[in-house]
Design a protein around this motif. Structure first.
Motif, PDB file in Angstrom:
ATOM      1  N   PHE A   1      32.628  28.823  38.194  1.00  0.00           N
ATOM      2  CA  PHE A   1      32.749  29.442  36.877  1.00  0.00           C
ATOM      3  C   PHE A   1      34.095  29.135  36.244  1.00  0.00           C
ATOM      4  O   PHE A   1      35.137  29.247  36.873  1.00  0.00           O
TER       5      PHE A   1
ATOM      6  N   THR B   1      32.686  39.346  32.580  1.00  0.00           N
ATOM      7  CA  THR B   1      31.349  39.884  32.826  1.00  0.00           C
ATOM      8  C   THR B   1      31.318  40.637  34.157  1.00  0.00           C
ATOM      9  O   THR B   1      32.083  40.350  35.080  1.00  0.00           O
TER      10      THR B   1
ATOM     11  N   VAL C   1      30.734  38.457  37.452  1.00  0.00           N
ATOM     12  CA  VAL C   1      31.875  37.637  37.864  1.00  0.00           C
ATOM     13  C   VAL C   1      33.025  38.526  38.338  1.00  0.00           C
ATOM     14  O   VAL C   1      33.675  38.220  39.346  1.00  0.00           O
TER      15      VAL C   1
ATOM     16  N   GLU D   1      34.408  30.269  32.870  1.00  0.00           N
ATOM     17  CA  GLU D   1      34.445  31.268  31.801  1.00  0.00           C
ATOM     18  C   GLU D   1      33.578  32.450  32.231  1.00  0.00           C
ATOM     19  O   GLU D   1      32.960  32.419  33.285  1.00  0.00           O
ATOM     20  N   GLY D   2      33.570  33.468  31.415  1.00  0.00           N
ATOM     21  CA  GLY D   2      32.763  34.642  31.727  1.00  0.00           C
ATOM     22  C   GLY D   2      33.424  35.590  32.711  1.00  0.00           C
ATOM     23  O   GLY D   2      32.755  36.414  33.327  1.00  0.00           O
TER      24      GLY D   2
ATOM     25  N   LEU E   1      24.308  31.963  37.284  1.00  0.00           N
ATOM     26  CA  LEU E   1      24.487  33.411  37.324  1.00  0.00           C
ATOM     27  C   LEU E   1      23.654  34.018  38.441  1.00  0.00           C
ATOM     28  O   LEU E   1      24.149  34.844  39.221  1.00  0.00           O
TER      29      LEU E   1
END
Length: 132
Positions: free
Chosen positions: A112, A118, A121, A114-115, A79
Motif C-alpha cells: 500500500f 482507512t 490499513v 496510500e489509504g 484490500l
C-alpha cells in the motif's frame, strides 16, 4: 446473492446465532462455486473464519482464512488480501507464532502506498507494530 446472504449472516451473528450465520455462509459459498461468481469469495471465507474463531475453533478458522488469502491474491484484490492476511496474522499471534504473523502481514501491508487513514490499513499497521 452471496453478498446479501453475508449481510443476513451478519445479522445472525449480531443476534448471537453463530451456527445459523455459519450455515448461511456455507450456502453463499456453495452459490459461488455453482455460479462461478467468485468476486466476493475472499470475504465470504474470511467471515467464515472469523465466526469459527468466535466459537473457539481456531484450528477450523485457519482453512477459510488461508482460502480467503489465496482467492484475494489470485484476484489481485489488495484490500481483501490485507483483510485476510490481518485475520490470519491475528490468529498466528494468538497462537504465539509472532514471527510467522509478521512475515505474513508485512509484505501485504508494504504494497500500500496510500489509504493509510482507512480502518483496514490502520489496523494492519497497528498489528504489525505490536508484532515488531
Amino acid at each position: 446473492m452471496p453478498y446479501h446472504i453475508t449481510l443476513l449472516a451478519g445479522a445472525c451473528e449480531a443476534a448471537g446465532q453463530i451456527e445459523e450465520a455459519l450455515a448461511l455462509l456455507d450456502d453463499a459459498l456453495q452459490i459461488v462455486e455453482r455460479t462461478g461468481a467468485h468476486w466476493f469469495a475472499a470475504e465470504l471465507n474470511r467471515h467464515k473464519g472469523r465466526l469459527l474463531l468466535r466459537q473457539g475453533r481456531g484450528e477450523g478458522a485457519e482453512k477459510p482464512y488461508r482460502k480467503a488469502l489465496s482467492v484475494a491474491k489470485r484476484q489481485e484484490a489488495k484490500l481483501w488480501e490485507l483483510r485476510a492476511a490481518a485475520s490470519l496474522a491475528r490468529l498466528r499471534r494468538d497462537q504465539g507464532r509472532h514471527c510467522e504473523a509478521r512475515d505474513l502481514l508485512a509484505p501485504v501491508y508494504g504494497w500500500f502506498s496510500e489509504g493509510f487513514g482507512t480502518q483496514d490499513v490502520r489496523e494492519a499497521k497497528s498489528l504489525l507494530d505490536a508484532l515488531n
